[in-house]
Scaffold this motif. Structure first.
Motif, mmCIF file in Angstrom:
data_model
loop_
_atom_site.group_PDB
_atom_site.id
_atom_site.type_symbol
_atom_site.label_atom_id
_atom_site.label_comp_id
_atom_site.label_asym_id
_atom_site.label_seq_id
_atom_site.Cartn_x
_atom_site.Cartn_y
_atom_site.Cartn_z
ATOM 1 N N MET A 531 0.858 -1.185 0.000
ATOM 2 C CA MET A 531 0.000 0.000 0.000
ATOM 3 C C MET A 531 0.895 1.237 0.000
ATOM 4 O O MET A 531 1.514 1.537 1.021
ATOM 5 C CB MET A 531 -0.896 0.002 1.236
ATOM 6 C CG MET A 531 -1.887 -1.148 1.276
ATOM 7 S SD MET A 531 -2.586 -1.424 2.918
ATOM 8 C CE MET A 531 -1.205 -2.253 3.723
ATOM 9 N N PRO A 532 1.017 1.945 -1.104
ATOM 10 C CA PRO A 532 1.881 3.132 -1.143
ATOM 11 C C PRO A 532 1.504 4.127 -0.047
ATOM 12 O O PRO A 532 0.332 4.302 0.284
ATOM 13 C CB PRO A 532 1.612 3.711 -2.538
ATOM 14 C CG PRO A 532 1.165 2.542 -3.345
ATOM 15 C CD PRO A 532 0.390 1.674 -2.404
ATOM 16 N N LEU A 533 2.524 4.777 0.519
ATOM 17 C CA LEU A 533 2.303 5.701 1.628
ATOM 18 C C LEU A 533 1.557 6.949 1.172
ATOM 19 O O LEU A 533 1.709 7.407 0.037
ATOM 20 C CB LEU A 533 3.653 6.110 2.233
ATOM 21 C CG LEU A 533 4.543 4.981 2.757
ATOM 22 C CD1 LEU A 533 5.778 5.559 3.406
ATOM 23 C CD2 LEU A 533 3.795 4.105 3.728
ATOM 24 N N SER A 534 0.754 7.491 2.081
ATOM 25 C CA SER A 534 0.068 8.752 1.822
ATOM 26 C C SER A 534 0.531 9.849 2.766
ATOM 27 O O SER A 534 0.296 11.029 2.523
ATOM 28 C CB SER A 534 -1.450 8.581 1.954
ATOM 29 O OG SER A 534 -1.783 8.097 3.255
ATOM 30 N N LYS A 535 1.238 9.474 3.854
ATOM 31 C CA LYS A 535 1.722 10.482 4.813
ATOM 32 C C LYS A 535 2.855 9.898 5.635
ATOM 33 O O LYS A 535 2.875 8.698 5.942
ATOM 34 C CB LYS A 535 0.594 10.943 5.741
ATOM 35 C CG LYS A 535 1.007 12.054 6.715
ATOM 36 C CD LYS A 535 -0.104 12.412 7.677
ATOM 37 C CE LYS A 535 -1.219 13.149 6.969
ATOM 38 N NZ LYS A 535 -2.249 13.630 7.943
ATOM 39 N N ILE A 536 3.834 10.747 5.976
ATOM 40 C CA ILE A 536 4.925 10.371 6.874
ATOM 41 C C ILE A 536 4.869 11.298 8.082
ATOM 42 O O ILE A 536 4.752 12.521 7.936
ATOM 43 C CB ILE A 536 6.304 10.519 6.205
ATOM 44 C CG1 ILE A 536 6.353 9.760 4.881
ATOM 45 C CG2 ILE A 536 7.412 10.032 7.135
ATOM 46 C CD1 ILE A 536 7.610 10.040 4.081
ATOM 47 N N GLU A 571 0.970 6.594 7.127
ATOM 48 C CA GLU A 571 -0.391 6.275 6.691
ATOM 49 C C GLU A 571 -0.327 5.759 5.262
ATOM 50 O O GLU A 571 0.452 6.266 4.464
ATOM 51 C CB GLU A 571 -1.287 7.523 6.784
ATOM 52 C CG GLU A 571 -1.563 7.957 8.200
ATOM 53 C CD GLU A 571 -2.511 9.154 8.262
ATOM 54 O OE1 GLU A 571 -2.942 9.632 7.182
ATOM 55 O OE2 GLU A 571 -2.808 9.612 9.377
ATOM 56 N N PRO A 572 -1.138 4.702 4.897
ATOM 57 C CA PRO A 572 -2.141 4.064 5.747
ATOM 58 C C PRO A 572 -1.535 3.321 6.932
ATOM 59 O O PRO A 572 -0.404 2.837 6.843
ATOM 60 C CB PRO A 572 -2.842 3.091 4.790
ATOM 61 C CG PRO A 572 -1.825 2.810 3.734
ATOM 62 C CD PRO A 572 -1.047 4.084 3.558
ATOM 63 N N ILE A 573 -2.287 3.274 8.023
ATOM 64 C CA ILE A 573 -1.742 2.758 9.274
ATOM 65 C C ILE A 573 -1.353 1.286 9.168
ATOM 66 O O ILE A 573 -0.511 0.809 9.943
ATOM 67 C CB ILE A 573 -2.748 2.965 10.425
ATOM 68 C CG1 ILE A 573 -4.068 2.245 10.122
ATOM 69 C CG2 ILE A 573 -2.979 4.437 10.687
ATOM 70 C CD1 ILE A 573 -5.069 2.302 11.269
ATOM 71 N N GLU A 574 -1.951 0.548 8.210
ATOM 72 C CA GLU A 574 -1.601 -0.867 8.059
ATOM 73 C C GLU A 574 -0.121 -1.050 7.732
ATOM 74 O O GLU A 574 0.469 -2.088 8.036
ATOM 75 C CB GLU A 574 -2.440 -1.516 6.950
ATOM 76 C CG GLU A 574 -3.918 -1.608 7.259
ATOM 77 C CD GLU A 574 -4.679 -0.361 6.817
ATOM 78 O OE1 GLU A 574 -5.910 -0.408 6.789
ATOM 79 O OE2 GLU A 574 -4.027 0.654 6.492
ATOM 80 N N GLU A 584 12.392 -0.616 2.541
ATOM 81 C CA GLU A 584 11.505 -1.402 1.688
ATOM 82 C C GLU A 584 10.175 -0.696 1.458
ATOM 83 O O GLU A 584 9.475 -0.978 0.482
ATOM 84 C CB GLU A 584 11.282 -2.785 2.303
ATOM 85 C CG GLU A 584 12.534 -3.660 2.259
ATOM 86 C CD GLU A 584 12.374 -4.953 3.029
ATOM 87 O OE1 GLU A 584 11.493 -5.001 3.916
ATOM 88 O OE2 GLU A 584 13.124 -5.902 2.766
ATOM 89 N N MET A 585 9.809 0.220 2.333
ATOM 90 C CA MET A 585 8.609 1.019 2.117
ATOM 91 C C MET A 585 8.821 2.072 1.033
ATOM 92 O O MET A 585 7.878 2.717 0.587
ATOM 93 C CB MET A 585 8.182 1.722 3.404
ATOM 94 C CG MET A 585 7.632 0.825 4.478
ATOM 95 S SD MET A 585 7.143 1.799 5.926
ATOM 96 C CE MET A 585 6.707 0.501 7.069
ATOM 97 N N GLY A 586 10.074 2.253 0.640
ATOM 98 C CA GLY A 586 10.365 3.242 -0.392
ATOM 99 C C GLY A 586 10.836 4.562 0.165
ATOM 100 O O GLY A 586 10.805 5.581 -0.530
ATOM 101 N N SER A 621 9.761 9.835 0.084
ATOM 102 C CA SER A 621 9.211 8.617 -0.490
ATOM 103 C C SER A 621 9.648 8.506 -1.941
ATOM 104 O O SER A 621 9.407 9.414 -2.734
ATOM 105 C CB SER A 621 7.673 8.628 -0.408
ATOM 106 O OG SER A 621 7.134 7.582 -1.189
ATOM 107 N N HIS A 622 10.316 7.398 -2.284
ATOM 108 C CA HIS A 622 10.732 7.183 -3.673
ATOM 109 C C HIS A 622 9.528 7.061 -4.607
ATOM 110 O O HIS A 622 9.548 7.531 -5.740
ATOM 111 C CB HIS A 622 11.562 5.896 -3.790
ATOM 112 C CG HIS A 622 12.963 6.047 -3.318
ATOM 113 N ND1 HIS A 622 13.873 6.856 -3.935
ATOM 114 C CD2 HIS A 622 13.621 5.505 -2.265
ATOM 115 C CE1 HIS A 622 15.021 6.799 -3.304
ATOM 116 N NE2 HIS A 622 14.897 5.978 -2.284
ATOM 117 N N LEU A 623 8.488 6.395 -4.116
ATOM 118 C CA LEU A 623 7.348 6.116 -4.973
ATOM 119 C C LEU A 623 6.469 7.346 -5.172
ATOM 120 O O LEU A 623 5.827 7.486 -6.213
ATOM 121 C CB LEU A 623 6.524 4.976 -4.373
ATOM 122 C CG LEU A 623 7.280 3.642 -4.211
ATOM 123 C CD1 LEU A 623 6.408 2.617 -3.524
ATOM 124 C CD2 LEU A 623 7.739 3.119 -5.560
#
Length: 636
Positions: A531-536, A571-574, A584-586, A621-623
């Motif tokens: 799930m690509p990140l929407s917030k850090i 986020e997303p919190i998952e 690995e999250m990018g 975020s790289h993505l």
């Protein structure tokens, strides 16, 4: 008129604010010539505190450099064969081929254009710079005598040779004699044709002279064996307790003599002497059943490893006059396949039976030969035997393994898995129509997520096998598929790649080993991140609070020499419970360029205090590059 107004405003601001004085050529714009050709500049050169500054891009390109620009850190990099120049906006120190150079003035950015010191760029590339006052022009040209690739220094391996080529745009070198000289013949010699022979590690200056007073000078650094050149004859050794076998290290290009016989300092050691010991000549002796790692160190810098497995000594029974008949075995009680050996990775779901006509390989057999190229062929065969089918919720994958060698940069072995259907596109695109075409039904999100994780685990298992039997060997791996863009014309052949990984840092000049890591680029097609990140957000463990970007509470205090991990809430919190590392999250962590750094930070956000001060860490975020955060580190 507008340019004049801008220049006037800059001058007024410089007087009012005390910034460096910037002067533009109001009457006749300053011109720049390279090898007699007028260079078209998007913005006219300016003079800052007596230093001529020019827009960097057209100058770099005309001088034959490839350009990269990091907007976040303000870093400009120009590269060509034998030369790398790095400048940072606002920094008065440049890096040329890894060495620091002081600038008369730091690069600056004006109205979105970055200006750099012209003289430094010209001289760093091996050119002469002159000022034509009458024409109001700067002229850049090659010196009377120079080396073909314009390098200021080169590396040569001990015992090898290389040829230098002198060049000139002013003299016909076919009609004049060039005199060659080495400053230190104990390190490197040079003959009358420019052929350099590396004798001993160290540095020597090689000079090419014309008419006794026109010189071109290059520094030759003679180096010993590099990690890519040295190979241990076995990376996996299985012996019985009490038995012995000798290990050796060889250097590329020296097939007949070992590194020790060539005069290199080779030291051997064992991590566990209760399992196996190793003599100064490389002879390993098994002591007791178990596993250990023995290391061969060359010149105290290069470390090669061999995994040693010691087994229980086989008992030798005395011969009898009569040999008893072999016991009968109930065929129905025999297992379907051999149990996995201790040093093999067991993946039951992807191990089909091997053809009866072809003897299955073991990992010991794969690593048995001293020729690593042959070992790699055996490794590919082993993978194709044991991992030829990969069931998944959306269909059975049938990977076909190839292992290729590339010498671009440091030598790397490249594990590729050719794939057909099912298509990875369906794993990242929520397209029921494509699903129906490919599979005859719509694939659920749960099935896609399960397949993603299965493919990730599969790649990690392959990487684990490679690391297990080929320690200290650089690997890259990926799924890929070749296809023609225009099938009927057989034109435009491309590769689609995904789940790319490596066991070394591909961005580093030295390409040091890192262990398994995903290469987070577009080819991975979000398969690494479910799930690509929407917030850090910055997470403060002491208060249990997550802080948004630009919050005054995003501060970490550490002491000099202390290390601490930056904790994030995303986020997303998952994603917080996904089990993936920040890398690995990018996400990437950066301090920007600093010639005297206050802190260091690794790929997963662990910061270490180097000296007292304060420094900002950027998180990107790289993505999705617009998703960023900043943390302030205070070193006390």
């Amino acid at each position: 008129m507008l340019n004049k107004f801008r220049i006037m405003m800059i001058v007024v601001l410089s007087i009012c604010l005390g910034i460096p004085h910037i002067v533009g050529a109001a009457k006749a714009p300053m011109k720049v010539y390279i090898e007699g050709s007028l260079i078209k500049l998007a913005k006219d050169p300016i003079v800052v505190n007596g230093v001529t500054m020019v827009p960097f891009r057209p100058i770099f390109e005309k001088l034959g450099l490839m350009i990269s620009w990091n907007q976040l850190s303000g870093t400009i990099t120009g590269t060509r064969e034998g030369l790398e120049i790095e400048l940072v906006v606002g920094e008065k120190t440049a890096i040329v081929n890894g060495e620091e150079r002081k600038l008369s003035f730091s690069p600056i950015s004006i109205y979105g254009n970055t200006f750099v010191p012209l003289r430094f760029i010209s001289e760093a590339t091996g050119n002469d710079v002159s000022w034509d006052k009458t024409a109001n022009a700067i002229k850049i040209a090659a010196p009377p005598l120079f080396f073909q690739d314009r390098s200021s220094s080169i590396q040569v391996k001990k015992g090898s040779t290389t040829s230098l080529q002198a060049a000139s745009k002013k003299y016909d070198l076919n009609r004049v004699a060039i005199t060659w000289k080495s400053s230190n013949n104990k390190v490197a010699t040079v003959d009358g044709q420019g052929k350099v022979t590396a004798i001993e590690t160290g540095r020597a200056q090689i000079t090419a002279s014309l008419n006794g007073n026109i010189n071109a000078v290059i520094t030759v650094e003679v180096v010993g064996p590099q990690p890519k050149d040295a190979q241990i004859n076995k990376s996996l050794l299985t012996i019985d307790a009490g038995a012995s076998e000798q290990l050796s290290i060889r250097v590329a290009g020296e097939d007949k003599r070992t590194a020790a016989e060539l005069g290199y300092d080779v030291q051997w050691s064992s991590d566990n002497k209760n399992v196996a010991v190793i003599a100064p000549d490389g002879t390993v002796t098994g002591v007791a059943p178990g596993k250990t790692v023995v290391k061969g160190t060359i010149n105290k810098t290069i470390v090669l490893k061999c995994i040693v497995v010691v087994e229980e000594a086989k008992k030798v029974e005395p011969k009898l006059d009569e040999t008893p008949a072999a016991p009968k075995v109930d065929q129905q009680e025999m297992p379907n396949s051999n149990p996995p050996k201790e040093n093999e990775v067991n993946v039951p779901t992807v191990q089909p039976p091997v053809s009866a006509q072809e003897k299955p390989l073991t990992l010991e057999e794969v690593a048995a030969s001293g020729d690593i190229a042959q070992n790699m062929k055996q490794f590919a065969k082993y993978l194709n035997q044991n991992y030829a089918s990969l069931p998944s919720p959306i269909g059975d994958w049938e990977p076909k393994f190839e292992i290729n060698y590339t010498s671009i940069g440091n030598p790397v072995y490249h594990i590729t898995m050719e794939w057909g259907r099912p298509s990875p596109h369906s794993l990242v695109l929520d397209d029921p129509g494509m699903d129906t075409i490919l599979y005859g039904r719509v694939i659920t999100q749960e099935e896609k997520l399960h397949t993603k994780r299965m493919l990730r685990d599969f790649q990690k298992q392959i990487a684990g096998l490679a690391e297990q039997i080929f320690p200290e060997t650089r690997f890259r791996g990926e799924f890929r598929r070749g296809h023609y863009k225009y099938p009927n014309l057989r034109m435009g052949y491309n590769y689609i790649k995904f789940l790319s990984w490596s066991n070394y840092n591909e961005e580093s000049k030295e390409q040091e080993f890192t262990g398994f890591q995903w290469n987070l680029n577009d080819n991975n097609m979000n398969l690494v991140v479910d799930m690509p990140l929407s917030k850090i957000m910055f997470y403060d463990e002491t208060t249990g609070t997550a802080y948004e970007k630009y919050s005054p509470f995003t501060i970490i205090k550490i002491k000099v020499g202390e290390s601490k991990a930056i904790k994030l809430a995303v986020e997303p919190i998952e994603m917080n419970d996904s089990g993936l590392s920040y890398h690995e999250m990018g996400l990437s962590f950066s301090t920007g360029y600093d010639s005297n750094p206050i802190v260091s930070v690794d790929k997963n956000g662990v910061v270490t205090g180097l000296r007292k001060g304060q420094k900002g860490i950027s998180i990107i975020s790289h993505l999705q590059p617009l998703i960023t955060h900043y943390v302030t580190i205070v070193v006390e």
